[in-house]
Design an enzyme around this catalytic site. Structure first.
Site, short mmCIF file in Angstrom:
data_model
loop_
_atom_site.label_atom_id
_atom_site.label_comp_id
_atom_site.label_asym_id
_atom_site.label_seq_id
_atom_site.Cartn_x
_atom_site.Cartn_y
_atom_site.Cartn_z
CG HIS A 226 -1.87 1.08 1.34
ND1 HIS A 226 -3.23 0.86 1.34
CD2 HIS A 226 -1.72 2.41 1.46
CE1 HIS A 226 -3.87 2.01 1.45
NE2 HIS A 226 -2.96 2.98 1.53
CB CYS A 259 -3.48 9.22 6.91
SG CYS A 259 -3.75 8.60 8.59
CG ASN A 268 -4.27 5.79 -0.90
OD1 ASN A 268 -3.57 5.19 -0.11
ND2 ASN A 268 -5.43 6.33 -0.55
#
Length: 322
Positions: A226, A259, A268
């Site tokens: 990730h 976040c 992302n």
């Protein structure tokens, strides 16, 4: 050296196979949860449901839907039960939801969730800010969650955040990351995602962590990656992970996300950027790139701002002219 099997592939991406890479990669789409949780405004639940339906129609078989956290923690995801009810049978084959604790698991099971995920930290600073607990205390909290979910027949994904850097602590020792990862594996997590939460990792660190986990007995068949693209390293890091045998990669349509507990965490890895790279490597994803791109363009319109995805920006003129 590249193999000579080159030529145009579907959707206009020229494909050239490289040795040692998997034939297929599973994209774990996190946009509806990890992407939308970082929006300043609450997205209407009907828009979220339509977003998921469009992602599934574009060929994504794994879509993380939402998080069963208290509304006061993340208001953007306070409609978890309503979203699952609204989706009904329109969910993808894998439709994980994040749960923070046993109460969250109870809510998720009652809402009909078929797969859950827990979110651990490799660093003390982030564990305190994200979970209001130490690393050890958070792992102690997750152990019964994983056990109860597995006893109920649910797969459990474990996230490990701050794998390569922490905004408060700096570089994170890989042994520290491996310790948390291996504990989640011992608990019974069926899949563990290694997260570069603030996007500072580079390929050498990725390779070293995967090698370390392998020596610890954790195979790449249970691992996912990730990456955030803060320093433009997400695709390079992904390629390194693929070369080490990883076949599950997290991404977010349109590059949504960040976040809420780490201000330096940017978006992302964009799913469109990932699909373009994998298609160019001749790796099957099952994803229809134009359909995915149209979905991200639609969502950008709903959010009132452009997407940071470079592939989407390049594809947009042809999509608008279609």
């Amino acid at each position: 050296m590249a193999t000579p099997e080159t030529g145009p592939s579907a959707r206009g991406v020229a494909s050239t196979r490289l040795p040692g890479l998997p034939e297929r990669v599973e994209i774990y789409e996190v946009g509806p949860r990890d992407g939308l949780q970082n929006e300043s405004a609450v997205v209407p639940v009907a828009v979220k449901a339509e977003f998921v339906r469009r992602l599934v129609a574009a060929g994504l078989r794994t879509v993380e839907l939402t998080s069963f956290v208290p509304r006061r923690w993340i208001p953007q995801l306070g409609d978890a039960e309503e979203l699952l009810e609204l989706l009904g049978d329109d969910q993808p084959p894998r439709a994980p939801v994040l749960v923070p604790n046993e109460k969250g698991l109870e809510r998720a099971v009652a809402a009909g969730a078929r797969e859950v995920a827990v979110f651990a930290s490799a660093t003390e600073s982030f564990a305190r800010r994200n979970l209001n607990r130490s690393v050890a205390e958070s792992l102690e909290m997750f152990a019964p969650v994983v056990a109860q979910a597995r006893a109920a027949g649910l797969p459990v994904r474990g996230y490990v955040s701050m794998c390569f850097g922490d905004p408060w602590e700096g570089a994170v020792p890989l042994g520290q990351v491996a310790e948390v990862t291996l504990r989640l594996a011992e608990f019974g997590c069926t899949e563990i995602s290694l997260g570069d939460t603030i996007g500072v990792g580079t390929p050498g660190q990725v390779a070293a962590l995967l090698d370390l986990l392998g020596r610890g007995g954790l195979g790449v068949d249970r691992l996912a990656v990730h990456f955030h693209d803060t320093y433009g390293q997400a695709l390079a890091n992904t390629l390194t992970a693929l070369q080490h045998g990883v076949t599950t990669v997290d991404a977010s349509a349109g590059g949504l996300g960040g976040c809420p507990y780490a201000g330096s965490a940017t978006g992302n890895l964009a799913t469109e950027d990932l699909v373009w790279q994998l298609s160019g490597l001749g790796i099957d994803t099952g994803v229809d790139l134009p359909a995915l791109a149209r979905t991200s363009l639609w969502l950008a319109g709903q959010l009132g701002r452009p997407s940071p995805s470079r592939a989407l920006a390049a594809l947009t003129p042809s999509l608008q002219g279609a």
